[in-house]
Write a protein that holds these residues in place. Structure first.
Motif, PDB file in Angstrom:
ATOM      1  N   ARG A 195       0.849  -1.187   0.000  1.00  0.00           N
ATOM      2  CA  ARG A 195       0.000   0.000   0.000  1.00  0.00           C
ATOM      3  C   ARG A 195       0.884   1.236   0.000  1.00  0.00           C
ATOM      4  NH1 ARG A 195      -3.127  -3.105  -1.504  1.00  0.00           N
ATOM      5  NH2 ARG A 195      -5.101  -3.703  -0.584  1.00  0.00           N
ATOM      6  N   VAL A 196       0.352   2.310  -0.579  1.00  0.00           N
ATOM      7  CA  VAL A 196       1.065   3.575  -0.688  1.00  0.00           C
ATOM      8  C   VAL A 196       0.231   4.658  -0.014  1.00  0.00           C
ATOM      9  CG1 VAL A 196       1.942   5.305  -2.312  1.00  0.00           C
ATOM     10  CG2 VAL A 196       2.193   2.863  -2.824  1.00  0.00           C
ATOM     11  N   ASP A 197       0.894   5.435   0.831  1.00  0.00           N
ATOM     12  CA  ASP A 197       0.227   6.551   1.486  1.00  0.00           C
ATOM     13  C   ASP A 197       0.010   7.643   0.438  1.00  0.00           C
ATOM     14  OD1 ASP A 197       0.104   9.227   2.755  1.00  0.00           O
ATOM     15  OD2 ASP A 197       0.360   8.087   4.616  1.00  0.00           O
ATOM     16  N   PRO A 198      -1.235   8.092   0.231  1.00  0.00           N
ATOM     17  CA  PRO A 198      -1.490   9.092  -0.819  1.00  0.00           C
ATOM     18  C   PRO A 198      -0.748  10.407  -0.588  1.00  0.00           C
ATOM     19  CG  PRO A 198      -3.450   8.731   0.513  1.00  0.00           C
ATOM     20  CD  PRO A 198      -2.456   7.710   0.934  1.00  0.00           C
ATOM     21  N   ASP A 199      -0.555  10.786   0.681  1.00  0.00           N
ATOM     22  CA  ASP A 199       0.186  12.019   0.961  1.00  0.00           C
ATOM     23  C   ASP A 199       1.653  11.867   0.573  1.00  0.00           C
ATOM     24  OD1 ASP A 199      -2.104  13.293   1.922  1.00  0.00           O
ATOM     25  OD2 ASP A 199      -1.746  12.572   3.964  1.00  0.00           O
ATOM     26  N   GLU A 200       2.227  10.694   0.832  1.00  0.00           N
ATOM     27  CA  GLU A 200       3.626  10.450   0.448  1.00  0.00           C
ATOM     28  C   GLU A 200       3.763  10.392  -1.069  1.00  0.00           C
ATOM     29  OE1 GLU A 200       5.448   7.183   2.496  1.00  0.00           O
ATOM     30  OE2 GLU A 200       4.777   7.922   4.441  1.00  0.00           O
ATOM     31  N   LEU A 201       2.768   9.819  -1.734  1.00  0.00           N
ATOM     32  CA  LEU A 201       2.806   9.779  -3.197  1.00  0.00           C
ATOM     33  C   LEU A 201       2.770  11.198  -3.758  1.00  0.00           C
ATOM     34  CD1 LEU A 201       2.809   8.064  -5.788  1.00  0.00           C
ATOM     35  CD2 LEU A 201       0.301   8.164  -5.712  1.00  0.00           C
ATOM     36  N   GLU A 202       1.900  12.039  -3.212  1.00  0.00           N
ATOM     37  CA  GLU A 202       1.822  13.431  -3.672  1.00  0.00           C
ATOM     38  C   GLU A 202       3.137  14.169  -3.417  1.00  0.00           C
ATOM     39  OE1 GLU A 202      -0.624  14.803  -5.459  1.00  0.00           O
ATOM     40  OE2 GLU A 202      -1.616  12.858  -5.421  1.00  0.00           O
ATOM     41  N   ALA A 203       3.746  13.941  -2.250  1.00  0.00           N
ATOM     42  CA  ALA A 203       5.032  14.571  -1.941  1.00  0.00           C
ATOM     43  C   ALA A 203       6.102  14.097  -2.920  1.00  0.00           C
ATOM     44  CB  ALA A 203       5.445  14.263  -0.506  1.00  0.00           C
ATOM     45  N   TRP A 204       6.095  12.795  -3.238  1.00  0.00           N
ATOM     46  CA  TRP A 204       7.062  12.237  -4.195  1.00  0.00           C
ATOM     47  C   TRP A 204       6.865  12.890  -5.560  1.00  0.00           C
ATOM     48  CZ3 TRP A 204       5.958   9.119  -8.548  1.00  0.00           C
ATOM     49  CH2 TRP A 204       7.097   8.637  -9.200  1.00  0.00           C
ATOM     50  N   LEU A 205       5.612  13.053  -5.965  1.00  0.00           N
ATOM     51  CA  LEU A 205       5.332  13.677  -7.260  1.00  0.00           C
ATOM     52  C   LEU A 205       5.816  15.124  -7.312  1.00  0.00           C
ATOM     53  CD1 LEU A 205       1.764  12.280  -7.962  1.00  0.00           C
ATOM     54  CD2 LEU A 205       3.854  11.786  -9.252  1.00  0.00           C
ATOM     55  N   ARG A 206       5.761  15.803  -6.169  1.00  0.00           N
ATOM     56  CA  ARG A 206       6.239  17.189  -6.092  1.00  0.00           C
ATOM     57  C   ARG A 206       7.760  17.256  -5.937  1.00  0.00           C
ATOM     58  NH1 ARG A 206       1.696  17.526  -2.576  1.00  0.00           N
ATOM     59  NH2 ARG A 206       3.104  17.425  -0.808  1.00  0.00           N
ATOM     60  N   GLY A 207       8.407  16.101  -5.729  1.00  0.00           N
ATOM     61  CA  GLY A 207       9.853  16.072  -5.586  1.00  0.00           C
ATOM     62  C   GLY A 207      10.336  16.405  -4.192  1.00  0.00           C
ATOM     63  N   GLU A 208       9.445  16.305  -3.209  1.00  0.00           N
ATOM     64  CA  GLU A 208       9.841  16.597  -1.834  1.00  0.00           C
ATOM     65  C   GLU A 208      10.510  15.385  -1.213  1.00  0.00           C
ATOM     66  OE1 GLU A 208       6.284  17.773   0.184  1.00  0.00           O
ATOM     67  OE2 GLU A 208       5.944  19.457  -1.160  1.00  0.00           O
ATOM     68  N   PRO A 209      11.441  15.618  -0.283  1.00  0.00           N
ATOM     69  CA  PRO A 209      12.068  14.486   0.414  1.00  0.00           C
ATOM     70  C   PRO A 209      11.050  13.717   1.226  1.00  0.00           C
ATOM     71  CG  PRO A 209      12.971  16.599   1.151  1.00  0.00           C
ATOM     72  CD  PRO A 209      11.925  16.892   0.144  1.00  0.00           C
ATOM     73  N   GLU A 210      11.280  12.391   1.390  1.00  0.00           N
ATOM     74  CA  GLU A 210      10.322  11.535   2.085  1.00  0.00           C
ATOM     75  C   GLU A 210      10.028  11.994   3.494  1.00  0.00           C
ATOM     76  OE1 GLU A 210      10.548   7.240   2.103  1.00  0.00           O
ATOM     77  OE2 GLU A 210      11.659   7.354   0.233  1.00  0.00           O
ATOM     78  N   ASP A 211      11.016  12.490   4.229  1.00  0.00           N
ATOM     79  CA  ASP A 211      10.793  12.858   5.625  1.00  0.00           C
ATOM     80  C   ASP A 211      10.118  14.214   5.769  1.00  0.00           C
ATOM     81  OD1 ASP A 211      13.072  14.119   4.691  1.00  0.00           O
ATOM     82  OD2 ASP A 211      14.007  14.193   6.668  1.00  0.00           O
ATOM     83  N   ALA A 212       9.710  14.831   4.667  1.00  0.00           N
ATOM     84  CA  ALA A 212       9.049  16.131   4.733  1.00  0.00           C
ATOM     85  C   ALA A 212       7.606  16.017   5.183  1.00  0.00           C
ATOM     86  CB  ALA A 212       9.107  16.819   3.372  1.00  0.00           C
ATOM     87  N   THR A 213       7.029  14.807   5.157  1.00  0.00           N
ATOM     88  CA  THR A 213       5.623  14.654   5.533  1.00  0.00           C
ATOM     89  C   THR A 213       5.460  14.413   7.002  1.00  0.00           C
ATOM     90  OG1 THR A 213       5.684  12.291   5.022  1.00  0.00           O
ATOM     91  CG2 THR A 213       4.908  13.787   3.298  1.00  0.00           C
TER      92      THR A 213
END
Length: 66
Positions: free
Chosen positions: A48-66
């Motif tokens: 499963r993928v966390d939708p907020d983490e997927l959105e952050a990944w799409l924006r190019g944000e580092p994983e620990d930014a969420t």
């Protein structure tokens, strides 16, 4: 958003649909760590993928930014 106020986790199929890629491509991106995902249980349990983490990944944000 579910009853707890959080967004439900996405299946690999849902991730593939959101990204416009095949399920196989989504699995490859998860396997190589490109897309952050969680395995629910041991062995071959569901991914499963966390939708907020997927959105952050799409924006190019580092994983620990969420």
């Amino acid at each position: 958003t579910d009853a707890t106020g959080t967004r439900p986790l996405l299946s690999v199929t849902e991730v593939a649909q959101r990204l416009g890629i095949s399920r196989a491509s989504a699995y490859r991106k998860i396997a190589d760590g490109t897309i952050p995902a969680y395995r629910l249980g041991d062995g071959l349990a569901a991914l499963r993928v966390d939708p907020d983490e997927l959105e952050a990944w799409l924006r190019g944000e580092p994983e620990d930014a969420t």
